[in-house]
Design a protein around this motif. Structure first.
Motif, PDB file in Angstrom:
ATOM      1  N   ASP A   1     -10.446  33.716 -15.573  1.00  0.00           N
ATOM      2  CA  ASP A   1     -11.607  34.248 -15.311  1.00  0.00           C
ATOM      3  C   ASP A   1     -12.179  35.133 -16.334  1.00  0.00           C
ATOM      4  OD1 ASP A   1     -11.546  32.249 -13.057  1.00  0.00           O
ATOM      5  OD2 ASP A   1     -11.088  33.425 -11.773  1.00  0.00           O
ATOM      6  N   ILE A   2     -11.319  36.156 -16.380  1.00  0.00           N
ATOM      7  CA  ILE A   2     -11.629  37.474 -17.133  1.00  0.00           C
ATOM      8  C   ILE A   2     -11.988  36.733 -18.788  1.00  0.00           C
ATOM      9  CG2 ILE A   2     -10.706  39.590 -18.426  1.00  0.00           C
ATOM     10  CD1 ILE A   2      -9.524  40.285 -15.587  1.00  0.00           C
ATOM     11  N   ALA A   3     -11.059  35.872 -19.264  1.00  0.00           N
ATOM     12  CA  ALA A   3     -11.370  35.314 -20.523  1.00  0.00           C
ATOM     13  C   ALA A   3     -12.751  34.826 -20.508  1.00  0.00           C
ATOM     14  CB  ALA A   3     -10.487  34.521 -21.125  1.00  0.00           C
ATOM     15  N   HIS A   4     -13.161  34.086 -19.717  1.00  0.00           N
ATOM     16  CA  HIS A   4     -14.536  33.537 -19.537  1.00  0.00           C
ATOM     17  C   HIS A   4     -15.681  34.709 -19.449  1.00  0.00           C
ATOM     18  CE1 HIS A   4     -13.934  29.172 -19.281  1.00  0.00           C
ATOM     19  NE2 HIS A   4     -13.000  29.368 -18.572  1.00  0.00           N
TER      20      HIS A   4
ATOM     21  N   ALA B   1      -5.237  35.591 -25.746  1.00  0.00           N
ATOM     22  CA  ALA B   1      -4.712  34.205 -26.184  1.00  0.00           C
ATOM     23  C   ALA B   1      -5.480  33.364 -25.145  1.00  0.00           C
ATOM     24  CB  ALA B   1      -3.052  34.164 -25.450  1.00  0.00           C
ATOM     25  N   GLU B   2      -5.892  33.438 -24.133  1.00  0.00           N
ATOM     26  CA  GLU B   2      -6.687  32.691 -23.363  1.00  0.00           C
ATOM     27  C   GLU B   2      -7.905  32.341 -23.994  1.00  0.00           C
ATOM     28  OE1 GLU B   2      -5.873  31.385 -20.329  1.00  0.00           O
ATOM     29  OE2 GLU B   2      -4.528  32.225 -19.154  1.00  0.00           O
ATOM     30  N   MET B   3      -8.519  33.399 -24.470  1.00  0.00           N
ATOM     31  CA  MET B   3      -9.672  33.235 -25.014  1.00  0.00           C
ATOM     32  C   MET B   3      -9.861  32.317 -26.686  1.00  0.00           C
ATOM     33  SD  MET B   3     -11.496  37.252 -24.641  1.00  0.00           S
ATOM     34  CE  MET B   3     -12.874  36.896 -25.486  1.00  0.00           C
ATOM     35  N   GLY B   4      -8.504  32.728 -27.084  1.00  0.00           N
ATOM     36  CA  GLY B   4      -8.294  31.791 -28.340  1.00  0.00           C
ATOM     37  C   GLY B   4      -8.440  30.360 -28.057  1.00  0.00           C
ATOM     38  N   THR B   5      -7.523  30.030 -27.123  1.00  0.00           N
ATOM     39  CA  THR B   5      -7.268  28.495 -26.655  1.00  0.00           C
ATOM     40  C   THR B   5      -8.636  27.971 -26.325  1.00  0.00           C
ATOM     41  OG1 THR B   5      -6.723  28.905 -24.448  1.00  0.00           O
ATOM     42  CG2 THR B   5      -5.038  29.091 -26.006  1.00  0.00           C
ATOM     43  N   MET B   6      -9.412  28.810 -25.605  1.00  0.00           N
ATOM     44  CA  MET B   6     -10.986  28.268 -25.213  1.00  0.00           C
ATOM     45  C   MET B   6     -11.769  27.952 -26.411  1.00  0.00           C
ATOM     46  SD  MET B   6     -11.390  30.741 -21.851  1.00  0.00           S
ATOM     47  CE  MET B   6     -10.322  30.552 -20.454  1.00  0.00           C
TER      48      MET B   6
ATOM     49  N   ARG C   1      -3.626  25.125 -29.693  1.00  0.00           N
ATOM     50  CA  ARG C   1      -5.088  25.165 -29.828  1.00  0.00           C
ATOM     51  C   ARG C   1      -5.451  26.598 -30.684  1.00  0.00           C
ATOM     52  NH1 ARG C   1      -9.533  24.832 -26.793  1.00  0.00           N
ATOM     53  NH2 ARG C   1     -10.312  23.171 -28.726  1.00  0.00           N
ATOM     54  N   LEU C   2      -4.823  27.598 -30.413  1.00  0.00           N
ATOM     55  CA  LEU C   2      -4.960  28.771 -31.214  1.00  0.00           C
ATOM     56  C   LEU C   2      -4.688  28.714 -32.582  1.00  0.00           C
ATOM     57  CD1 LEU C   2      -4.257  32.168 -29.661  1.00  0.00           C
ATOM     58  CD2 LEU C   2      -4.771  31.933 -31.862  1.00  0.00           C
ATOM     59  N   ARG C   3      -5.744  28.680 -33.612  1.00  0.00           N
ATOM     60  CA  ARG C   3      -5.595  28.432 -35.184  1.00  0.00           C
ATOM     61  C   ARG C   3      -5.809  29.760 -35.657  1.00  0.00           C
ATOM     62  NH1 ARG C   3      -8.899  23.891 -33.384  1.00  0.00           N
ATOM     63  NH2 ARG C   3     -10.771  24.709 -33.903  1.00  0.00           N
ATOM     64  N   ALA C   4      -6.201  30.708 -35.313  1.00  0.00           N
ATOM     65  CA  ALA C   4      -6.298  31.988 -36.039  1.00  0.00           C
ATOM     66  C   ALA C   4      -5.079  32.718 -36.454  1.00  0.00           C
ATOM     67  CB  ALA C   4      -7.123  33.069 -35.352  1.00  0.00           C
ATOM     68  N   PRO C   5      -4.970  33.146 -37.856  1.00  0.00           N
ATOM     69  CA  PRO C   5      -3.763  33.924 -37.894  1.00  0.00           C
ATOM     70  C   PRO C   5      -3.394  34.867 -36.954  1.00  0.00           C
ATOM     71  CG  PRO C   5      -5.108  33.728 -39.958  1.00  0.00           C
ATOM     72  CD  PRO C   5      -6.019  33.364 -38.863  1.00  0.00           C
ATOM     73  N   THR C   6      -2.193  35.003 -36.396  1.00  0.00           N
ATOM     74  CA  THR C   6      -1.928  35.927 -35.206  1.00  0.00           C
ATOM     75  C   THR C   6      -0.931  36.773 -35.541  1.00  0.00           C
ATOM     76  OG1 THR C   6      -3.063  34.356 -33.761  1.00  0.00           O
ATOM     77  CG2 THR C   6      -1.408  35.640 -32.776  1.00  0.00           C
ATOM     78  N   LEU C   7      -0.763  38.059 -35.246  1.00  0.00           N
ATOM     79  CA  LEU C   7       0.399  38.929 -35.309  1.00  0.00           C
ATOM     80  C   LEU C   7       0.680  39.323 -33.971  1.00  0.00           C
ATOM     81  CD1 LEU C   7       2.304  40.696 -36.973  1.00  0.00           C
ATOM     82  CD2 LEU C   7       0.434  42.405 -37.130  1.00  0.00           C
ATOM     83  N   VAL C   8       2.158  39.203 -33.648  1.00  0.00           N
ATOM     84  CA  VAL C   8       2.541  39.592 -32.461  1.00  0.00           C
ATOM     85  C   VAL C   8       3.434  40.771 -32.789  1.00  0.00           C
ATOM     86  CG1 VAL C   8       4.214  39.257 -30.515  1.00  0.00           C
ATOM     87  CG2 VAL C   8       2.590  37.240 -31.548  1.00  0.00           C
TER      88      VAL C   8
END
Length: 270
Positions: free
Chosen positions: A72-75, A102-107, A197-204
C-alpha cells in the motif's frame, strides 16, 4: 530542507526535499526520518535533489485504517511521483525503505533509472519454519542495538536526550513498523516472484557488521534481480545512513552518477 504535505486520497503525506540536481527518492528505514539529524540526506543533497517522504504512519504522515501493508505504501509513493511529475527517478531505500523501493520497482519498472537497496528486507528465502531475519519485537532495545550497529555504544537510546514531541514520533514509528511487518514477518510472500520485473541497475549494499540482514540474505535478494550487484561497507551495521553517512552517500552518489554519465555520452554521440 523544505517541508511539505500532500493529500493523496485520504492519506496526508509528509515529505521533504533539499538540494538541486537530478532527483533521487530516498525511502527511510523503520526508525523514520528526522530531517535535522539525517547526515546522509544532507550529504547526498550536495549533488542531487533529494526527496524524502515520511511513510504513512511515520513522522507526521497519516495512517488510514485501510493501509496495512508495505505494498500500500508503494502505491502512495508512486502517487507522490505522479504529483511531482517525475517520469523517471533514481531511488535509495534503507531496510523497510528498500522493501518499499523493490515493490515500487516491480509495479512501474520503467519509472526508475537506478536503484540502491541498503540492507533491504521484504522477501522470504529460507525454510518456512525459520525466520530469515531476527525477531526484533522479541528483543530488548539493547539487544536490537547490538544487531543493528557496528558500534552500538554510540547509538544507545537515551530518552532524556529527546523532546516529548520527538519521543512521541519515535513511539509512533515503532508502532507502525510493527503493524506493517508483523505478519507475515518482514516480508511479502509474493515479492520474490515479482522481482524479475525490476529492470533498473540495482546495487544491494550491506554493512559488514549487520546482524539483522545477513550476507546470505543480501546475496539471495540480489540474485532475484536480473541486473543487481552486492557490495559491503566495512565497519557498519544495518543502518548505513546513521552509522556511516559519508561513506554511504559517496557510494550511492557514485553508483547513481553512472547513469548520468552514460546519458551525457549518448547525447554527445547523437
Amino acid at each position: 530542507m523544505k517541508h511539505h504535505f500532500l493529500h493523496i486520497g485520504d492519506v496526508e503525506l509528509e515529505w521533504h526535499e533539499m538540494g538541486e540536481g537530478a532527483p533521487v527518492l530516498y525511502l527511510h528505514g523503520g526508525h523514520g526520518f528526522f530531517p535535522d539529524d539525517d547526515a546522509f540526506a544532507t550529504q547526498l543533497a550536495k549533488t542531487r535533489r533529494v526527496i524524502v517522504p515520511s511513510h504513512p504512519g511515520f513522522g507526521r504522515s497519516s495512517l488510514p485504517e485501510w493501509l496495512d501493508c508495505v505494498t500500500d505504501i508503494a502505491h502512495v509513493h508512486l502517487a507522490l511521483l505522479d504529483y511531482l511529475e517525475l517520469d523517471q527517478v533514481d531511488v535509495v531505500g534503507s531496510s523497510i525503505g528498500g522493501w518499499i523501493a523493490a515493490e515500487m520497482g516491480t509495479m512501474a519498472p520503467d519509472r526508475f533509472g537506478r536503484i540502491v537497496l541498503a540492507a533491504p528486507v521484504g522477501i522470504k528465502v529460507g525454510p518456512v519454519d525459520r525466520l530469515d531475519v531476527p525477531d526484533i519485537f522479541a528483543m530488548s532495545q539493547e539487544q536490537v542495538a547490538r544487531i543493528y550497529y557496528h558500534d552500538d555504544g554510540k547509538f544507545r537510546f537515551d530518552p532524556s536526550a529527546h523532546s516529548d514531541e520527538t519521543l512521541a514520533t519515535i513511539l509512533r514509528n515503532r508502532e507502525t513498523l510493527t503493524l506493517l511487518t508483523w505478519e507475515p514477518y518482514m516480508h511479502n510472500p509474493k515479492l520474490r516472484h515479482r522481482l524479475r520485473r525490476l529492470r533498473a541497475p540495482t546495487l544491494v549494499l550491506r554493512g559488514s557488521s549487520d546482524g539483522f540482514v545477513s550476507a546470505d540474505y543480501a546475496d539471495a535478494f540480489a540474485r532475484l534481480i536480473s541486473n543487481a550487484s552486492v557490495e559491503t561497507i566495512e565497519a557498519a551495521g544495518h543502518y548505513l545512513a546513521e552509522e556511516r553517512p559519508d561513506i554511504f552517500a559517496a557510494r550511492v552518489d557514485a553508483f547513481l552518477a553512472q547513469t548520468r554519465t552514460k546519458k551525457i555520452l549518448w547525447r554527445n554521440v547523437g
